[in-house]
Scaffold this motif. Structure first.
Motif, PDB file in Angstrom:
ATOM      1  N   PRO A   6       0.794  -1.232   0.000  1.00  0.00           N
ATOM      2  CA  PRO A   6       0.000   0.000   0.000  1.00  0.00           C
ATOM      3  C   PRO A   6       0.826   1.281   0.000  1.00  0.00           C
ATOM      4  N   ASN A   7       2.070   1.227   0.530  1.00  0.00           N
ATOM      5  CA  ASN A   7       2.886   2.445   0.555  1.00  0.00           C
ATOM      6  C   ASN A   7       3.751   2.608  -0.686  1.00  0.00           C
ATOM      7  N   ALA A  36       9.712   3.501  -0.753  1.00  0.00           N
ATOM      8  CA  ALA A  36       8.998   3.715   0.499  1.00  0.00           C
ATOM      9  C   ALA A  36       9.810   3.042   1.610  1.00  0.00           C
ATOM     10  N   LYS A  37       9.233   2.046   2.297  1.00  0.00           N
ATOM     11  CA  LYS A  37       9.946   1.373   3.382  1.00  0.00           C
ATOM     12  C   LYS A  37      10.529   0.022   2.967  1.00  0.00           C
ATOM     13  N   HIS A  38      10.479  -0.285   1.688  1.00  0.00           N
ATOM     14  CA  HIS A  38      10.955  -1.577   1.205  1.00  0.00           C
ATOM     15  C   HIS A  38      12.337  -1.405   0.572  1.00  0.00           C
ATOM     16  N   ARG A  39      13.270  -2.242   0.974  1.00  0.00           N
ATOM     17  CA  ARG A  39      14.658  -2.093   0.534  1.00  0.00           C
ATOM     18  C   ARG A  39      15.118  -3.335  -0.228  1.00  0.00           C
ATOM     19  N   PHE A  40      15.917  -3.077  -1.264  1.00  0.00           N
ATOM     20  CA  PHE A  40      16.449  -4.141  -2.110  1.00  0.00           C
ATOM     21  C   PHE A  40      17.924  -3.857  -2.387  1.00  0.00           C
ATOM     22  N   ASN A  93       5.853   8.254  -1.434  1.00  0.00           N
ATOM     23  CA  ASN A  93       6.762   8.005  -0.319  1.00  0.00           C
ATOM     24  C   ASN A  93       8.229   7.971  -0.719  1.00  0.00           C
ATOM     25  N   GLY A  94       8.526   8.292  -1.968  1.00  0.00           N
ATOM     26  CA  GLY A  94       9.902   8.507  -2.368  1.00  0.00           C
ATOM     27  C   GLY A  94      10.693   7.269  -2.751  1.00  0.00           C
ATOM     28  N   THR A  95      11.778   7.542  -3.484  1.00  0.00           N
ATOM     29  CA  THR A  95      12.747   6.534  -3.900  1.00  0.00           C
ATOM     30  C   THR A  95      14.081   6.894  -3.263  1.00  0.00           C
TER      31      THR A  95
END
Length: 299
Positions: A187-188, A235-239, A212-214
């Motif tokens: 959702p974010n 957003a809050k997901h990191r790779f 929510n930005g990159t």
């Protein structure tokens, strides 16, 4: 095994273990795909004379090869196969022999890799003529012995764990929308969050006005070069970005406006002088300069 379907949006490859399979949303299909844009019986794949062919079964949203809708079409190795909004790379080796029996303790994925790379071919096998790979979709170039190289251009490895996402095209959109090349159903994450683009052998990321930005290595950015093992944040997901650059060096980057304050963007504030930290009191010469500036204003 006769090849595999590699999802462009990430996920495990789908092995093609028969020479004729029906693909569709119906659970009774040989390859069921639970997606609203895929019809109940969408298409049929047949392996004939050493090549895969696709035949549309009257689907609602059509079957396309390299972006062009087809009713009955040969699919070259590493071509892009689209079923509605679902996209796959059809990876196989032309003219490969029928599948051999698989032992109970044998890894299916290892067997697929050996078939695609040709590691199980006899040493005395006669070389086959080179096949022309469609330039519409980048993929492994075939040598005179049909030994393809790595099909991916890199991968995104989730920092919190999970399956790596292969980067199969040099231009990819990432977002929550199913129309994106890489769909992240969070959702974010914005509908179209960012774009990945391969330039001169290096991956670049461009934010697509996401909510929510990159982020790259913890810093928010509009456009940034992704060096190998950079951490890409959506957003809050990191790779972690894994790939091997093919260029001599990364192309020059444009100035990132996210690195500027709001006052700097509108020209009402000067950027800090090199070697000075913001908010730290400077030496007496700086104080004298500010005093002279106030006197000039009073006059």
């Amino acid at each position: 095994m006769f090849g595999k379907l590699v999802p462009c949006g990430g996920g495990p490859p789908i092995p093609l273990d028969k020479d004729a399979v029906v693909v569709g949303r119906n659970p009774g299909c040989d390859i069921p795909i639970a997606c609203p844009s895929v019809s109940g019986r969408h298409c049929e794949l047949q392996f004939r004379e050493g090549s895969w062919w696709v035949r549309d079964l009257g689907s609602k949203n059509g079957t396309a090869v390299n972006g062009v809708k087809r009713e009955n079409q040969r699919v070259e190795p590493n071509n892009l196969l689209s079923l509605g909004r679902q996209r796959f790379v059809l990876a196989y080796r032309p003219g490969q022999p029928p599948p051999r029996p698989v032992a109970a303790n044998e890894d299916i994925e290892a067997l697929a890799l050996s078939l695609l790379t040709g590691d199980d071919e006899p040493a005395a096998a006669a070389p086959a003529p080179a096949q022309q790979v469609s330039s519409a979709v980048p993929g492994p170039q075939l040598s005179k012995t049909h030994r393809p190289v790595r099909a991916t251009l890199g991968k995104l490895v989730p920092c919190g764990g999970g399956d790596p996402i292969p980067l199969l095209l040099p231009d990819l959109t990432i977002g929550r929308s199913p129309a994106c090349d890489i769909c992240l159903r969070f959702p974010n994450v914005s509908g179209k969050h960012c774009r990945l683009n391969l330039q001169e052998g290096y991956w670049f990321v461009e934010d697509l006005k996401s909510s929510n930005g990159t982020w790259v290595n913890g810093a928010r950015c509009q456009q940034k070069c992704l060096l190998p093992d950079s951490v890409l944040g959506l957003a809050k997901h990191r790779f972690t970005v894994h790939y091997t650059p093919t260029g001599a060096g990364p192309p020059p980057e444009e100035e990132d406006l996210f690195a500027q304050s709001l006052l700097e963007k509108v020209g009402l504030a000067k950027r800090p002088v090199a070697g000075r930290l913001p908010g730290v009191r400077q030496n007496e010469d700086d104080a004298d300069e500010r005093t002279r500036h106030r006197l000039d204003l009073d006059e």
